[in-house]
Design a protein around this motif. Structure first.
Motif, PDB file in Angstrom:
ATOM      1  N   GLN A 145      34.754  39.028  25.361  1.00  0.00           N
ATOM      2  CA  GLN A 145      35.230  40.147  24.550  1.00  0.00           C
ATOM      3  C   GLN A 145      35.910  41.204  25.409  1.00  0.00           C
ATOM      4  O   GLN A 145      36.922  41.785  25.019  1.00  0.00           O
ATOM      5  CB  GLN A 145      34.066  40.743  23.766  1.00  0.00           C
ATOM      6  CG  GLN A 145      33.541  39.824  22.668  1.00  0.00           C
ATOM      7  CD  GLN A 145      32.281  40.351  22.008  1.00  0.00           C
ATOM      8  OE1 GLN A 145      31.553  41.141  22.591  1.00  0.00           O
ATOM      9  NE2 GLN A 145      32.019  39.905  20.788  1.00  0.00           N
ATOM     10  N   THR A 146      35.352  41.443  26.583  1.00  0.00           N
ATOM     11  CA  THR A 146      35.953  42.405  27.504  1.00  0.00           C
ATOM     12  C   THR A 146      37.308  41.919  27.998  1.00  0.00           C
ATOM     13  O   THR A 146      38.270  42.693  28.105  1.00  0.00           O
ATOM     14  CB  THR A 146      35.020  42.653  28.698  1.00  0.00           C
ATOM     15  OG1 THR A 146      33.770  43.180  28.232  1.00  0.00           O
ATOM     16  CG2 THR A 146      35.641  43.625  29.683  1.00  0.00           C
ATOM     17  N   ALA A 147      37.394  40.616  28.281  1.00  0.00           N
ATOM     18  CA  ALA A 147      38.639  40.032  28.787  1.00  0.00           C
ATOM     19  C   ALA A 147      39.656  39.775  27.674  1.00  0.00           C
ATOM     20  O   ALA A 147      40.820  39.451  27.964  1.00  0.00           O
ATOM     21  CB  ALA A 147      38.343  38.725  29.523  1.00  0.00           C
ATOM     22  N   LEU A 148      39.224  39.894  26.399  1.00  0.00           N
ATOM     23  CA  LEU A 148      40.075  39.614  25.245  1.00  0.00           C
ATOM     24  C   LEU A 148      40.657  38.209  25.308  1.00  0.00           C
ATOM     25  O   LEU A 148      41.858  37.975  25.109  1.00  0.00           O
ATOM     26  CB  LEU A 148      41.198  40.656  25.121  1.00  0.00           C
ATOM     27  CG  LEU A 148      40.757  42.102  24.915  1.00  0.00           C
ATOM     28  CD1 LEU A 148      41.975  43.027  24.906  1.00  0.00           C
ATOM     29  CD2 LEU A 148      39.967  42.255  23.614  1.00  0.00           C
ATOM     30  N   LYS A 149      39.767  37.260  25.573  1.00  0.00           N
ATOM     31  CA  LYS A 149      40.178  35.863  25.618  1.00  0.00           C
ATOM     32  C   LYS A 149      38.983  34.989  25.228  1.00  0.00           C
ATOM     33  O   LYS A 149      37.839  35.436  25.274  1.00  0.00           O
ATOM     34  CB  LYS A 149      40.693  35.488  27.005  1.00  0.00           C
ATOM     35  CG  LYS A 149      39.654  35.637  28.120  1.00  0.00           C
ATOM     36  CD  LYS A 149      40.130  35.081  29.451  1.00  0.00           C
ATOM     37  CE  LYS A 149      41.313  35.809  30.020  1.00  0.00           C
ATOM     38  NZ  LYS A 149      41.638  35.334  31.398  1.00  0.00           N
ATOM     39  N   PRO A 150      39.214  33.734  24.856  1.00  0.00           N
ATOM     40  CA  PRO A 150      38.103  32.843  24.530  1.00  0.00           C
ATOM     41  C   PRO A 150      37.236  32.542  25.748  1.00  0.00           C
ATOM     42  O   PRO A 150      37.701  32.634  26.896  1.00  0.00           O
ATOM     43  CB  PRO A 150      38.803  31.568  24.040  1.00  0.00           C
ATOM     44  CG  PRO A 150      40.202  31.967  23.734  1.00  0.00           C
ATOM     45  CD  PRO A 150      40.529  33.096  24.656  1.00  0.00           C
ATOM     46  N   LYS A 154      38.147  35.558  37.976  1.00  0.00           N
ATOM     47  CA  LYS A 154      38.686  36.915  37.904  1.00  0.00           C
ATOM     48  C   LYS A 154      38.050  37.730  36.782  1.00  0.00           C
ATOM     49  O   LYS A 154      38.046  38.960  36.822  1.00  0.00           O
ATOM     50  CB  LYS A 154      40.199  36.866  37.720  1.00  0.00           C
ATOM     51  CG  LYS A 154      40.948  36.294  38.917  1.00  0.00           C
ATOM     52  CD  LYS A 154      42.446  36.284  38.666  1.00  0.00           C
ATOM     53  CE  LYS A 154      43.197  35.726  39.863  1.00  0.00           C
ATOM     54  NZ  LYS A 154      44.673  35.696  39.631  1.00  0.00           N
ATOM     55  N   ASP A 155      37.514  37.022  35.775  1.00  0.00           N
ATOM     56  CA  ASP A 155      36.868  37.708  34.654  1.00  0.00           C
ATOM     57  C   ASP A 155      35.378  37.929  34.894  1.00  0.00           C
ATOM     58  O   ASP A 155      34.698  38.524  34.061  1.00  0.00           O
ATOM     59  CB  ASP A 155      37.051  36.904  33.371  1.00  0.00           C
ATOM     60  CG  ASP A 155      38.513  36.700  33.023  1.00  0.00           C
ATOM     61  OD1 ASP A 155      39.240  37.706  32.992  1.00  0.00           O
ATOM     62  OD2 ASP A 155      38.914  35.536  32.787  1.00  0.00           O
ATOM     63  N   GLY A 156      34.877  37.419  36.044  1.00  0.00           N
ATOM     64  CA  GLY A 156      33.470  37.600  36.367  1.00  0.00           C
ATOM     65  C   GLY A 156      32.623  36.347  36.278  1.00  0.00           C
ATOM     66  O   GLY A 156      31.389  36.412  36.395  1.00  0.00           O
ATOM     67  N   HIS A 213      27.841  29.493  35.485  1.00  0.00           N
ATOM     68  CA  HIS A 213      28.651  29.864  34.328  1.00  0.00           C
ATOM     69  C   HIS A 213      29.930  29.033  34.237  1.00  0.00           C
ATOM     70  O   HIS A 213      30.469  28.842  33.141  1.00  0.00           O
ATOM     71  CB  HIS A 213      29.006  31.345  34.377  1.00  0.00           C
ATOM     72  CG  HIS A 213      27.887  32.232  33.909  1.00  0.00           C
ATOM     73  ND1 HIS A 213      27.929  33.603  34.034  1.00  0.00           N
ATOM     74  CD2 HIS A 213      26.703  31.945  33.323  1.00  0.00           C
ATOM     75  CE1 HIS A 213      26.820  34.118  33.544  1.00  0.00           C
ATOM     76  NE2 HIS A 213      26.065  33.142  33.108  1.00  0.00           N
ATOM     77  N   HIS A 214      30.425  28.532  35.382  1.00  0.00           N
ATOM     78  CA  HIS A 214      31.622  27.702  35.339  1.00  0.00           C
ATOM     79  C   HIS A 214      31.370  26.438  34.520  1.00  0.00           C
ATOM     80  O   HIS A 214      32.262  25.966  33.809  1.00  0.00           O
ATOM     81  CB  HIS A 214      32.069  27.330  36.759  1.00  0.00           C
ATOM     82  CG  HIS A 214      32.683  28.478  37.512  1.00  0.00           C
ATOM     83  ND1 HIS A 214      33.953  28.932  37.260  1.00  0.00           N
ATOM     84  CD2 HIS A 214      32.186  29.258  38.516  1.00  0.00           C
ATOM     85  CE1 HIS A 214      34.240  29.942  38.067  1.00  0.00           C
ATOM     86  NE2 HIS A 214      33.180  30.157  38.848  1.00  0.00           N
ATOM     87  N   ARG A 215      30.156  25.910  34.598  1.00  0.00           N
ATOM     88  CA  ARG A 215      29.812  24.723  33.799  1.00  0.00           C
ATOM     89  C   ARG A 215      29.806  25.060  32.316  1.00  0.00           C
ATOM     90  O   ARG A 215      30.268  24.285  31.485  1.00  0.00           O
ATOM     91  CB  ARG A 215      28.443  24.175  34.224  1.00  0.00           C
ATOM     92  CG  ARG A 215      27.988  22.982  33.368  1.00  0.00           C
ATOM     93  CD  ARG A 215      26.720  22.358  33.904  1.00  0.00           C
ATOM     94  NE  ARG A 215      25.576  23.246  33.790  1.00  0.00           N
ATOM     95  CZ  ARG A 215      24.816  23.345  32.686  1.00  0.00           C
ATOM     96  NH1 ARG A 215      25.122  22.633  31.611  1.00  0.00           N
ATOM     97  NH2 ARG A 215      23.773  24.145  32.666  1.00  0.00           N
TER      98      ARG A 215
END
Length: 329
Positions: free
Chosen positions: A287-292, A299-301, A306-308
């Motif tokens: 939501q912060t990055a405004l992307k799915p 770059k979004d954190g 979490h990559h998995r």
């Protein structure tokens, strides 16, 4: 063009999050998508735009879904065929939501009596949003119109459910979510019967296109389940087993009776079209990055495991979209 409403009479079931990700996945698969945010909470709009843009949209007074129906609310005219807002660098458009849209609900409640009385104004007001998005979808060759609805069985949702081609039910496996499904099929069946009886007995301008109001139930999505050791937790499994029974008794059968369908479906295999995890901290990050979620990067954190989850999310939504396309053919 296919129009699909995502609806549940119970809030907090991941409805808007699911619809948002389905829309962006459809776009990634090459389709042109139009979002229609008809939930006065505007969560879909806030998934796509930051607060400054939303403020500009509302101040422009000719940009939100409310602005389109404002002439009807004020009694000064028909729907204003405004243009939706395009998402930058995407084949995605949206009619942004607006908290003031709740004003339209009371108007729709009043005009439903005109529908039942077979008065043309009732049909024009009830189909206002349908005519808005249909006109744009035809002009811009939109493939999918995705409609976000609030968690209630009010007049606004009645008008939108009656006008869409398909509806999908997102839910979570708990008592409250299942309870919220119990009056959905019966209520929608009654609405369809009343609407079709009215339009069959009404002489309306042939240039005025009215939806025939046969929205098809096209599946349910089980969302927000938690894992322990990469398996669903026991509490989730318990309630998940109850879902097919509820869908059969309270959604499929009431709607089937209104259409004289007598087949006995395999509810779970035919209508369970997806099972989505609870992505926890990745949701506010997206939501912060405004992307799915499935487009998040380092770059979004995104770090560590979490990559998995990001990769799993992409796989899950790809499969979900393929099932949706299959079920609406």
């Amino acid at each position: 063009m296919k129009s699909i409403s995502f609806f549940n009479n119970k809030g907090g079931v991941g409805k808007t999050t699911t619809l948002y990700h389905v829309g962006f996945e459809l776009e990634q698969q090459g389709y042109r998508v139009l979002f229609v945010d008809c939930d006065p909470q505007c969560n879909l709009t806030s998934h796509i735009f930051d607060l400054e843009i939303i403020e500009d949209i509302w101040n422009a007074e000719q940009s939100s879904i409310y602005d389109a129906v404002k002439p009807i609310i004020k009694g000064s005219g028909d729907v204003d065929f405004i243009q939706p807002k395009k998402v930058n660098n995407r084949n995605i458009w949206i009619y942004p939501g607006d908290l003031l849209l709740s004003d339209f609900d009371s108007i729709l409640s009043e005009t439903w009596t005109q529908v039942l009385a077979r008065q043309e104004r009732g049909f024009r007001v009830t189909t206002a949003i349908y005519r808005l998005y249909t006109k744009f979808a035809k002009e811009y060759e939109i493939d999918f119109v995705l409609i976000d609805l609030g968690p209630n069985l009010g007049s606004l949702n009645r008008s939108l459910l009656l006008s869409c081609d398909h509806f999908i039910i997102p839910l979570i496996p708990d008592l409250f979510s299942l309870r919220g499904s119990q009056n959905l099929g019966r209520t929608l069946s009654n609405w369809v019967e009343e609407w079709q009886d009215s339009i069959e007995r009404t002489a309306i301008d042939p240039d005025f296109i009215i939806p025939q109001s046969a929205p098809k139930f096209s599946g349910y999505i089980v969302s927000q389940f938690n894992e322990y050791g990469r398996k669903p937790v026991k509490a989730w499994v318990k309630w998940e087993k109850e879902i097919p029974k509820y869908i059969k008794n309270f959604v499929y059968e009431p709607l089937s009776k209104s259409k004289n369908i007598k087949s006995e479906p395999d509810i779970e295999n035919q209508y369970k079209i997806g099972q989505m995890k609870n992505y926890n901290s990745l949701i506010p990050m997206a939501q912060t990055a405004l992307k799915p979620i499935f487009e998040l990067t380092s770059k979004d954190g995104v770090i560590g495991d979490h990559h998995r989850y990001v990769k799993d999310c992409k796989t899950n939504y790809t499969n979900l979209v393929l099932r949706i396309i299959e079920n609406i053919q």
